[in-house]
Design an enzyme around this catalytic site. Structure first.
Site, short mmCIF file in Angstrom:
data_model
loop_
_atom_site.label_atom_id
_atom_site.label_comp_id
_atom_site.label_asym_id
_atom_site.label_seq_id
_atom_site.Cartn_x
_atom_site.Cartn_y
_atom_site.Cartn_z
N CYS A 272 59.92 -26.70 -52.34
CA CYS A 272 60.43 -25.31 -52.42
C CYS A 272 59.47 -24.54 -53.31
O CYS A 272 59.78 -24.27 -54.47
CB CYS A 272 61.85 -25.28 -52.97
N PRO A 275 56.88 -18.78 -55.55
CA PRO A 275 55.59 -18.13 -55.20
C PRO A 275 54.35 -18.95 -55.57
O PRO A 275 53.23 -18.47 -55.39
CB PRO A 275 55.65 -16.84 -56.03
N LYS A 278 54.61 -23.46 -59.96
CA LYS A 278 54.63 -24.90 -60.19
C LYS A 278 53.61 -25.61 -59.31
O LYS A 278 53.00 -26.60 -59.73
CB LYS A 278 56.05 -25.43 -59.95
N ASP A 296 57.46 -23.61 -47.78
CA ASP A 296 58.46 -22.54 -47.84
C ASP A 296 58.89 -22.23 -46.42
O ASP A 296 58.25 -22.64 -45.45
CB ASP A 296 57.91 -21.29 -48.53
N CYS A 394 66.73 -23.28 -62.19
CA CYS A 394 66.73 -22.30 -63.28
C CYS A 394 68.15 -21.78 -63.50
O CYS A 394 68.37 -20.58 -63.63
CB CYS A 394 65.75 -21.16 -63.02
#
Length: 453
Positions: A272, A275, A278, A296, A394
């Site tokens: 995943c 943008p 990571k 994505d 997050c």
């Protein structure tokens, strides 16, 4: 004469703001009418406007503040007009929010100026007569300001500018004191943090480069590649001056790639990825060797990942259009390491996503665990025997984090949690849950899983 509008319902005259208030109005319309992210709408508007620094700062403060205080400003509007707030013309709704925010939260702006400038905006950007309505609402508010302030101060959700359902949820989870501290954290301006591109420079060298250009920065306490800016000329200037040296990334968001610990020459999957923060961190940790496959479900987001990789001069990243919920047979047991930075409720990063507190719903939170579980189940099949998987979010929701991992381990006996070093204490932990009000960084969860050989 009717006001000309574009396909988004935005008046043509709003396209080239001439001052901070006009820029703020344009950005606010994009946020509430088009669903734009606050930061993106603001940057897009300010870039087009070319305003002086003082006006840029004023517009930024107005937009961020008015978005965060939306619920409280709606409360005031509801008290000061007989019209349902949701039925107000969007331009007038945003003008009133900007005016009310100045009256209640910006002491340095005289009340008369807040009223008069809001009336001028209505004259310029709406139809005849709305200026009188705006003037009536704001002047009426001034007459009742102290009474309204008293009601706001005595109501925690209004006082801390968060939805009532979310405040009550956090009060149950953390207690009143911590819930209040968490809300206040979300209302503070987010610091600009950068991750150094270790394939192009070192943190010490980049810090020196920044200081030579007049910037002030300090090292991150959470990531050895992280820098926190305390004084900068703005992101655009930094990108123009150091185009290949850094990536804008929250400190918490730097941790999953470190925990994944990819090695040069390995094959790694970021399921995943958009943008690409990571992804590019993984690519740099691998010293621009091996292969990082970044996935994505949207082609335009894959393009963004590729652009970020190209800017950082990372050639070991390949993008793939792939739904994390759909199993890809040729990838079974093909990767040394897999990162699942799962789609989540995002309740740990509301400081950086000002509008998100108002677009999320309590019922919407229920959809995430099933989606996350499906992605994690799929991802686990892509890991080689003995390989590693990092799961991160997050959010600060247990059902998306600790409880979800417990369920996964119960259903997949060939997997176990493995210890990794806490980024601050260096003690070995099996999972990390960061809370903004306790840790002073964005809320984040991660754990490292290993597959049996």
């Amino acid at each position: 004469m009717p006001v000309r509008k574009d396909r988004h319902g935005m008046p043509d005259s709003l396209k080239r703001p001439v001052n901070g208030r006009e820029a703020a109005l344009q950005a606010l319309l994009q946020i509430w009418q088009e669903g734009a992210y606050t930061a993106i709408a603001l940057n897009r508007t300010l870039r087009r406007a070319g305003l002086e620094e003082l006006d840029r700062r004023f517009a930024t403060e107005l937009v961020n503040g008015a978005v965060k205080a939306k619920g409280t400003l709606d409360f005031v509007l509801g008290r000061m007009t007989d019209r349902p707030v949701r039925k107000l013309e969007p331009v007038i709704y945003c003008i009133l929010h900007l005016g009310l925010y100045q009256i209640f939260y910006m002491d340095r702006i005289p009340d008369a100026a807040a009223c008069n400038e809001s009336v001028n905006l209505a004259k310029k950007f709406s139809h005849k007569g709305t200026d009188k309505f705006v003037n009536g609402v704001l002047r009426g508010t001034l007459r009742q300001k102290e009474l309204l302030w008293e009601k706001i101060r005595n109501d925690m959700p209004l006082r801390v500018c968060h939805p009532r359902w979310l405040v009550e949820r956090w009060r149950r989870q953390f207690g009143d004191e911590e819930a209040n501290a968490l809300c206040h954290w979300n209302n503070e301006p987010a610091r600009l943090s950068l991750r150094v591109n270790s394939c192009m420079t070192t943190r010490d060298a980049f810090l020196q480069d920044l200081r030579e250009t007049g910037c002030e920065a300090e090292v991150s306490l959470w990531c050895p590649d992280g820098i926190v800016m305390t004084k900068s000329p703005g992101l655009q200037m930094l990108l123009e001056t150091f185009p290949h040296s850094f990536y804008v990334q929250d400190e918490s968001s730097m941790l999953p790639a470190m925990a994944l610990a990819p090695q040069p020459g390995e094959r790694v999957l970021d399921l995943c990825a958009a943008p690409g923060g990571k992804t590019t961190h993984i690519g740099a940790l691998m010293e621009n060797t091996g292969r990082v496959t970044a996935c994505d479900i949207y082609p335009h987001k894959l393009k963004l990942i590729a652009e970020n990789a190209a800017r950082l001069k990372l050639e070991n990243i390949k993008t793939e259009l792939q739904d994390g919920c759909v199993f890809r047979e040729e990838w079974e047991a093909a990767f040394d390491r897999v990162l699942v930075d799962a789609p989540c409720s995002g309740l740990g990063v509301l400081r950086r996503r000002a509008e998100a507190r108002w677009t999320k719903t309590e019922t919407g939170l229920r959809d995430f665990p099933a989606l996350q579980q499906k992605i994690l189940d799929n991802a686990s099949r892509y890991v080689k025997p003995g390989g590693v998987l990092v799961y991160s979010t997050c959010t600060i929701e247990d059902r998306e984090n600790r409880i979800l991992i417990e369920t996964f381990l119960q259903n997949h006996r060939e997997w176990k949690q493995t210890g990794f070093a806490h980024p601050r204490t260096k003690k070995t932990v099996k999972e990390l849950q960061l809370y903004p009000q306790r840790d002073g960084v964005d809320g984040f969860y991660l754990t490292v899983l290993q597959k049996d050989k």
